[in-house]
Structures are given as structure tokens and as C-alpha cells.
Design an enzyme around this catalytic site. Structure first.
Site, PDB file in Angstrom:
ATOM      1  N   TYR A  48      -1.037  -0.861  10.676  1.00 50.22           N
ATOM      2  CA  TYR A  48      -1.303  -1.251   9.045  1.00 50.22           C
ATOM      3  C   TYR A  48      -0.043  -0.776   8.536  1.00 50.22           C
ATOM      4  CZ  TYR A  48      -3.311  -1.256   4.644  1.00 50.22           C
ATOM      5  OH  TYR A  48      -3.484  -1.465   3.366  1.00 50.22           O
ATOM      6  N   SER A  59       0.752  -1.383  -0.036  1.00 46.69           N
ATOM      7  CA  SER A  59       0.055   0.138  -0.031  1.00 46.69           C
ATOM      8  C   SER A  59       0.815   1.199   0.011  1.00 46.69           C
ATOM      9  CB  SER A  59      -0.854   0.123   1.242  1.00 46.69           C
ATOM     10  OG  SER A  59      -1.446   1.152   1.382  1.00 46.69           O
TER      11      SER A  59
END
Ligand SMILES: NC(=O)c1ccc[n+]([C@@H]2O[C@H](COP(=O)([O-])OP(=O)(O)OC[C@H]3O[C@@H](n4cnc5c(N)ncnc54)[C@H](OP(=O)(O)O)[C@@H]3O)[C@@H](O)[C@H]2O)c1
Length: 277
Positions: free
Chosen positions: A168, A155
């Protein structure tokens, strides 16, 4: 951990063409389901992995029927050792595996100290440990054969520390460093790794992470299909890093060039407002 071929004779030679097998984790939704759709269309046989059997069975049945490929379902919770071992065993039993897509992942949002720590641990187990173990499981046979590819779905969040997204973004920072390093080790072997770093993508991800999306402008979003398109184009041209979309490429370059102290201060303010935390 159950394993069910989608059709009774799905282990027979595929009627749709030569045998090219891909295993996709997190195939029951979002980017993983879009990978499965696209790869079946590109004449790959498939093993689809996730926890929700009904979704996987429905997708496998449809892809097998529409594209004439062998599509198997492997139900596994990749936050558990048992689940990861089942997928490792399946990879070991498929010496002709051509492509592994390590896509399963989830995020949490909020101040780390306020979040349930078991959930944070599961996030690390899935986003980091499962990806590491499955990459390892695939590389042995791929190196011996001198070809094969692994796509690790990371990401843009992995490019900088992400306040209110701390675990995350840290898991994705691991994926970024790990994938780039192992890719270097594989130079000259014929085996390729891809680091896929999407930005905001319309899937179930934000719901699962409990993220409010009203503040995110329309132009910032991509479809899962467009992300997959960019990834597979990058695979054909041998790109290590794939950032889908022009806007995301600019953001990715910015994130990598800004000093960490600035990025985390600005990120803290923006993310708190965007995520509604
Ligand atoms: N959407 C975005 O904005 C975005 C942006 C950048 C990167 N990404 C990354 O893209 C990847 C795919 O996410 P997505 O956007 O497609 O999200 P999604 O729609 O929520 O799909 C996540 C997939 O992961 C599977 N999964 C979740 N927990 C699992 C577990 N314990 N064991 C096995 N499978 C599990 C889910 O299936 P089950 O629930 O059936 O197990 C589902 O198939 C993730 O790695 C995510 O970090 C997403």
C-alpha cells in the site's frame, strides 16, 4: 462493463446550470462518495465509477434529484484491463471533462510474505496502473483545451516505506512521485494536478484492509467530507500538495524530514502494534 445514465434524459443539457463535468472513481463509498456529493452541490455534472452498481445508482439518483445535475453511472472493476479501458473510453468520449478524481483504492495489511500475492497485485493494478492510465486518458483533451484538473488521491502512507503496509505505502509513493513529476511537465498548460494525501479518514477503508482501529485515537481521524473540503479549497488556490487537517500537516512534514531508516524502524513497531499484526 455496463454504463447506465441515472435518468432517461440525463444526456440533455443540465437544468441546473452550465455544463461542467467531473468523473470520480471509487464513488460508491467514503471519500469518493463525498467528492460526488460536494461536486454535485457545486454544479458539476458527474460520471460515477466503482463496482457496486446499486450503491452508485442510489447515489446518482439522489444527486440528480437534489441538485438537478446529469449524473451517470459507469460500473467498472479497475483492477481489470477491461474495466480500465471502459473508463478510458468514457473519458475520451467526454472532451469537456473538467475534473478527474482518481480516488478508487484499497489497502492490505500484514507481513508481505504472508499475504495473498494476487491481492497485492490487484492493489498495484488499482492504486497505480488504473490511476496512471486514467490520468493519461484525461490529459490529452485537457492540454488541448488549456484547462482541466486531475486530483490523485494518495495518502500520508506514501511519504515513507510502511512495514506491514508495504504494498500500500509503495503504491502511494508511486502516486506521490508520479503526480508531482507530471505536474511539473504541465507547467504553463493551464492543466492542474493535485496530490491529495489524507491521513486516517472514517470510511470503509480500514474494514476492507482488515485494520484494527481501536488503537487509533479519536483526534487522529477526519471525516471524508472534511478531506474533500480541503481538496477543493486546494484546487481553487492551485496547490499541488494537499494534506487535509492540521495534525496531518504536522505528521506529513515530520514523515518527509525523518531519515527513511528511522521512519521504517519506528513505523515497523508502531504499525505492527496499531494494525494488530
Ligand atoms: N480512509 C483512509 O483512512 C484513507 C487515508 C488515506 C488515503 N486514503 C485513500 O482514499 C481513497 C478512497 O478510499 P476510502 O477511504 O474512501 O475507502 P472506501 O470507503 O473503502 O472506498 C473505496 C472506493 O474504491 C472503490 N473500489 C475499490 N476497489 C475497486 C475496484 N477494483 N474497481 C473500482 N473501484 C474500486 C470502492 O467501490 P466498490 O467496492 O463499489 O468497487 C469504493 O467506492 C483510496 O485511494 C485510499 O487509498 C484513504
Amino acid at each position: 462493463m455496463s454504463q447506465a445514465p441515472s435518468t432517461p434524459d440525463s444526456r440533455e443539457a443540465s437544468p441546473g446550470g452550465p455544463h461542467r463535468l467531473a468523473l470520480v472513481t471509487g464513488a460508491s463509498a467514503g471519500i469518493g462518495a463525498a467528492f460526488a456529493e460536494r461536486l454535485a452541490r457545486d454544479a458539476y455534472d458527474l460520471v460515477l465509477v466503482a463496482r457496486r452498481r446499486e450503491r452508485l445508482d442510489e447515489l446518482a439518483e439522489r444527486l440528480a434529484r437534489t441538485h438537478g445535475r446529469r449524473v451517470d453511472v459507469l460500473v467498472a472493476d479497475l483492477t481489470t484491463s477491461e474495466g480500465v479501458r471502459a473508463v478510458e473510453a468514457r473519458i475520451a468520449a467526454e472532451p469537456t471533462l473538467e475534473l478527474l478524481v482518481n480516488n478508487a483504492g484499497f489497502g492490505t495489511s500484514g507481513a508481505f510474505a504472508d499475504l495473498d500475492c494476487d491481492g497485492e497485485e490487484e492493489e498495484v493494478r488499482l492504486n497505480v496502473l488504473a490511476l496512471l492510465r486514467l490520468t493519461h486518458a484525461a490529459l490529452a483533451a485537457m492540454k488541448a483545451r488549456g484547462h482541466g484538473s486531475v486530483i490523485n488521491v494518495s495518502s500520508l502512507a506514501g511519504f515513507q516505506p510502511g512495514p506491514y503496509n508495504a504494498t500500500y505505502s509503495a503504491t502511494k509513493a508511486f502516486v506521490n512521485a508520479f503526480t508531482q513529476a507530471v505536474s511539473e511537465e504541465l507547467r504553463g498548460t493551464g492543466v492542474r494536478l493535485q496530490l491529495l494525501c489524507p491521513g486516517f479518514t472514517r470510511t470503509e477503508f480500514q474494514d476492507v484492509a482488515g485494520v484494527r482501529t481501536e488503537g487509533i485515537p479519536d483526534f487522529a481521524w477526519m471525516s471524508a467530507e472534511a478531506v474533500v473540503e480541503a481538496s477543493l479549497a486546494g484546487l481553487r488556490s492551485g496547490d499541488l500538495l494537499v494534506i487535509p487537517g492540521g495534525g496531518n500537516k504536522v505528521l506529513g512534514a515530520l514523515l518527509r524530514s525523518v531519515p527513511s531508516a528511522v521512519a521504517r524502524r519506528v513505523g515497523g513497531v508502531v504499525l505492527r502494534r496499531t494494525l494488530g499484526k
